[in-house]
Design a protein around this motif. Structure first.
Motif, short mmCIF file in Angstrom:
data_model
loop_
_atom_site.label_atom_id
_atom_site.label_comp_id
_atom_site.label_asym_id
_atom_site.label_seq_id
_atom_site.Cartn_x
_atom_site.Cartn_y
_atom_site.Cartn_z
N ASN A 165 0.83 -1.15 0.14
CA ASN A 165 -0.02 0.02 -0.42
C ASN A 165 0.83 1.22 0.10
N THR A 166 0.31 2.41 -0.50
CA THR A 166 0.83 3.58 -0.52
C THR A 166 0.84 4.24 1.06
N VAL A 167 1.76 5.15 1.25
CA VAL A 167 1.62 5.94 2.43
C VAL A 167 0.41 6.40 2.68
N ALA A 168 -0.22 7.14 1.61
CA ALA A 168 -1.66 7.70 1.56
C ALA A 168 -2.65 6.80 2.20
N GLU A 169 -2.41 5.66 1.65
CA GLU A 169 -3.56 4.68 1.73
C GLU A 169 -3.37 4.06 3.32
N ILE A 170 -2.19 3.95 3.81
CA ILE A 170 -1.98 3.66 5.27
C ILE A 170 -2.48 4.75 6.13
N LYS A 171 -2.25 6.02 5.79
CA LYS A 171 -2.80 6.95 6.60
C LYS A 171 -4.36 6.98 6.46
N ALA A 172 -4.94 6.73 5.48
CA ALA A 172 -6.21 6.74 5.44
C ALA A 172 -6.90 5.81 6.21
N TYR A 173 -6.60 4.39 6.23
CA TYR A 173 -6.81 3.54 6.94
C TYR A 173 -6.78 3.61 8.47
#
Length: 56
Positions: free
Chosen positions: A27-35
């Motif tokens: 996953n991208t950093v943005a996806e991880i932050k969203a999670y």
């Protein structure tokens, strides 16, 4: 003769449904932050990918 319509249920996932799965290294950093945000987990905005994954 009537024609039926076939719906591919797997193709109709929403973004929030896709975010339910725990993020991985793929996953991208943005996806991880969203999670993390969706799950109420606090993180530093400057956190690196490895640090974010450790919070999952």
């Amino acid at each position: 003769m009537e024609k039926g319509v076939t719906v591919n249920a797997a193709a109709s996932k929403t973004v929030s449904e896709a975010a339910v799965a725990k993020p991985t290294e793929k996953n991208t950093v943005a996806e991880i932050k969203a999670y993390l945000s969706e799950n109420g987990i606090e993180f530093a905005s400057s956190a690196k990918k490895a640090d974010l994954l450790a919070l999952v």
